[in-house]
Design a protein around this motif. Sequence first.
Motif, short mmCIF file in Angstrom:
data_model
loop_
_atom_site.label_atom_id
_atom_site.label_comp_id
_atom_site.label_asym_id
_atom_site.label_seq_id
_atom_site.Cartn_x
_atom_site.Cartn_y
_atom_site.Cartn_z
N GLU B 116 0.83 -1.19 0.00
CA GLU B 116 0.00 0.00 0.00
C GLU B 116 0.88 1.26 0.00
O GLU B 116 0.61 2.23 -0.72
CB GLU B 116 -0.91 -0.01 1.23
CG GLU B 116 -2.00 1.03 1.17
CD GLU B 116 -2.90 0.98 2.41
OE1 GLU B 116 -2.46 0.50 3.46
OE2 GLU B 116 -4.06 1.40 2.27
N ALA B 117 1.95 1.23 0.80
CA ALA B 117 2.86 2.36 0.87
C ALA B 117 3.44 2.66 -0.52
O ALA B 117 3.51 3.82 -0.94
CB ALA B 117 3.98 2.07 1.86
N ILE B 172 4.22 -6.06 -7.00
CA ILE B 172 3.14 -6.48 -6.11
C ILE B 172 2.47 -7.74 -6.63
O ILE B 172 2.20 -8.67 -5.87
CB ILE B 172 2.11 -5.35 -5.95
CG1 ILE B 172 2.70 -4.24 -5.10
CG2 ILE B 172 0.82 -5.87 -5.33
CD1 ILE B 172 1.89 -2.98 -5.05
N SER B 173 2.23 -7.80 -7.94
CA SER B 173 1.50 -8.97 -8.43
C SER B 173 2.37 -10.23 -8.38
O SER B 173 1.86 -11.34 -8.36
CB SER B 173 0.89 -8.73 -9.82
OG SER B 173 1.78 -8.06 -10.65
N VAL B 342 -3.94 6.21 -10.47
CA VAL B 342 -3.07 5.25 -9.79
C VAL B 342 -3.74 4.78 -8.50
O VAL B 342 -3.79 3.58 -8.20
CB VAL B 342 -1.69 5.88 -9.51
CG1 VAL B 342 -0.87 5.00 -8.59
CG2 VAL B 342 -0.95 6.14 -10.81
N ALA B 343 -4.29 5.73 -7.75
CA ALA B 343 -4.96 5.37 -6.49
C ALA B 343 -6.14 4.45 -6.75
O ALA B 343 -6.36 3.47 -6.03
CB ALA B 343 -5.43 6.63 -5.78
N ILE B 351 -5.33 -3.40 -2.98
CA ILE B 351 -4.03 -3.16 -2.35
C ILE B 351 -4.11 -1.88 -1.53
O ILE B 351 -3.53 -1.77 -0.47
CB ILE B 351 -2.93 -3.06 -3.42
CG1 ILE B 351 -2.72 -4.43 -4.04
CG2 ILE B 351 -1.64 -2.54 -2.82
CD1 ILE B 351 -2.03 -4.37 -5.35
N VAL B 352 -4.86 -0.91 -2.06
CA VAL B 352 -5.00 0.36 -1.37
C VAL B 352 -6.31 0.33 -0.57
O VAL B 352 -7.37 0.02 -1.12
CB VAL B 352 -5.01 1.52 -2.39
CG1 VAL B 352 -5.40 2.82 -1.72
CG2 VAL B 352 -3.63 1.65 -3.03
N SER B 353 -6.23 0.62 0.71
CA SER B 353 -7.42 0.62 1.58
C SER B 353 -8.22 1.90 1.33
O SER B 353 -7.68 2.88 0.81
CB SER B 353 -6.99 0.57 3.03
OG SER B 353 -6.26 1.74 3.33
#
Lengths: 396, 396
Positions: B116-117, B172-173, B342-343, B351-353
């Motif tokens: 996430e970072a 990540i993937s 991107v977000a 991946i992003v909360s």
Amino acid sequence: MQTADPFLFQLFFIFVWAKLFGEVFERLHLPAVLGEILAGMLVGPYGARLVVPDEAIYSIAQIGAIFLLFTVGLETQPKDLLSVGRTSLYVALAGVALPFICGFGYMALRHNPIHEAAFVAAAMVATSVGIAARVLGDMRVLHTRPARIILGAAVFDDVLGMILLGVVIGVISNSSTQWVQLTITSLEAIGFAVVMLFYAPRVVRRIEPGLERMSTQNAPLIIAIVICLGLSYAAVKIGMAAIIGAFFAGLAFAEYSPRWNLRPRAMAINEFLAPFFFFSMGARLNLAVFDRRLIVSAIIVSALAFFSKLIGCGLPVLHSGWKTALKVGVGMVPRGEVGLIVALVGLQMNIVSPSAYALVIFMTGTTTLVAPPLMKLIFREDAPPEEEFIERRRVW
Amino acid sequence: MQTADPFLFQLFFIFVWAKLFGEVFERLHLPAVLGEILAGMLVGPYGARLVVPDEAIYSIAQIGAIFLLFTVGLETQPKDLLSVGRTSLYVALAGVALPFICGFGYMALRHNPIHEAAFVAAAMVATSVGIAARVLGDMRVLHTRPARIILGAAVFDDVLGMILLGVVIGVISNSSTQWVQLTITSLEAIGFAVVMLFYAPRVVRRIEPGLERMSTQNAPLIIAIVICLGLSYAAVKIGMAAIIGAFFAGLAFAEYSPRWNLRPRAMAINEFLAPFFFFSMGARLNLAVFDRRLIVSAIIVSALAFFSKLIGCGLPVLHSGWKTALKVGVGMVPRGEVGLIVALVGLQMNIVSPSAYALVIFMTGTTTLVAPPLMKLIFREDAPPEEEFIERRRVW
């Protein structure tokens, strides 16, 4: 966006297949749109199943239909009607009435439900001005009287076709066969058309100064899209089809279209969305329905569509000689996207059966394929001697 | 088409709300896009629930993101890079590295997951050239050296941002933290970018003569759409984001865009699709996540985004004086649609909360709002005396 895999896959391959078949058809001097529909038939769910569109694609196809009719409206210049107005109006009226009566009569005789018969008949009405305009333009005979009558009549034809569709849908959704109700519904549909025809352009004229003070970039395009979507939604709300609203929205902006440069931009949106519509059109056609009985019916419906339009449109100009009548009649024969969309609306409302849907697509295909060579033959005498056929242009 | 009621309803009202808020923001001299996002926040599912977009709308929003990045690529003229090439490259490199490091460091310190970072940090990288170009253009200082450095650096910035996003998604993937694997994945992403940067324009150049022989009308637009959708699909296939492919597709056509008149037509498609993207963007933002802790974090992230860009982009030009450094630094501060997308990609990949997603939107909003007044202040000395502020133009 990896969850988007199947959607992007469909998006890409439907666009590619549609355009590939379109290009092949263009090279064979056939209408590109028929190629795009064929792509849906051959690689879609009832064909090779290479791409099976899901709901999101059908939603995009639906927006495609809305923008298609919006563009048709946008190209319907009221001034085209003035030059040969009255003659064109008679040609259009008879050319709408006769195919509707023939189509309705045949479908009823074939024991199809009355609602379905009305829908198929409504789909038999709409002339595709694009085909005729292309052939006439290529032959450089657009200035002749028959050509001008055809183009004017095709415009009336669109408007009449939309009113007719509104009436048919209105009557069906009321599912009442009482004459009083039927009359009220018909008047509603006609009322909507009249308001749209006469009041909507005035609204556009009124908001015009405000538009130019708006801060949003491309304000005219944005407002045109807002009104297009708004009238589509309104049309559905009052029990008609979204495309009827979209068509009248286009008509309302037709006058300002050149000034605001709307057409090329609406066309660009179309260019992206329309292939999804035509592909889905073909993808919904189950080829298995074509048994021997349906093929016979399809040929009869096509012949009826051909001759009813030829006679209906030819009669009102017979006093100018049979050659003019023949030219005008044949020029009005090709059916186009409007008829297809009408059939699709019926299919989605579960009023038109898959076999009746197949009839309409077959009829559209044959009238579109048969008319251009005939037109070339009978218009040859009018063509200027130094004729240079500028081929290779888009048909619809 | 009566079954289409809810879809048409959403289509109409989302477009209207987005454009209404956009117009209000324009009149307040704020970026229209922030208005469109706010519309989604206020009337969407986490707000007044006046319109709740369903899957079909999100699909359209996704196509909107693809065309948005395609247009960004199309506007990225390679020749812009040549004038102040090397300086701009250094500015872009440092201006990408520092925000990424700061963002990643802070998010990691805050005990967010490493993935996430990395995503939030990647979203902090992309400069929105539209904002800076608008302010500079309005002040008539586009010809000054700092302005040209900003515009050149913003182009490199886009390319670097896309490569970075590719690397982050790739890593990540693979969900491996081994250095060997990480290096291979990074090289893959960079390889894709290099192929796209140098090989794709050559392919376009090669197919160019064939294009003009094609029968399909508007062949260049069609082929551009095909390549845009194709590369988007290819990017997803090799484990990157669709928008990366779309961006490089735009870049490949940038050279031929004026000749084929691609930009206005891609813009028209954008004009229709983008509001759905920005509205959905806001509609996905749950305002309830903003507790006191997140607000503090949001302010810290915004401050980091501001100062890391200011310092990263200022340092490479410090030798030209601190004023130039300040001008270039501030001009690179506004983040834009690329960071937002991107977000969103991160949110869709789970991946992003939601709270990290909210951070990015907050950061984009603040950097975009803060930078223009500052730019006006520090560029004032360069403005020609007879300055006439031509306001009221679209921002992004």
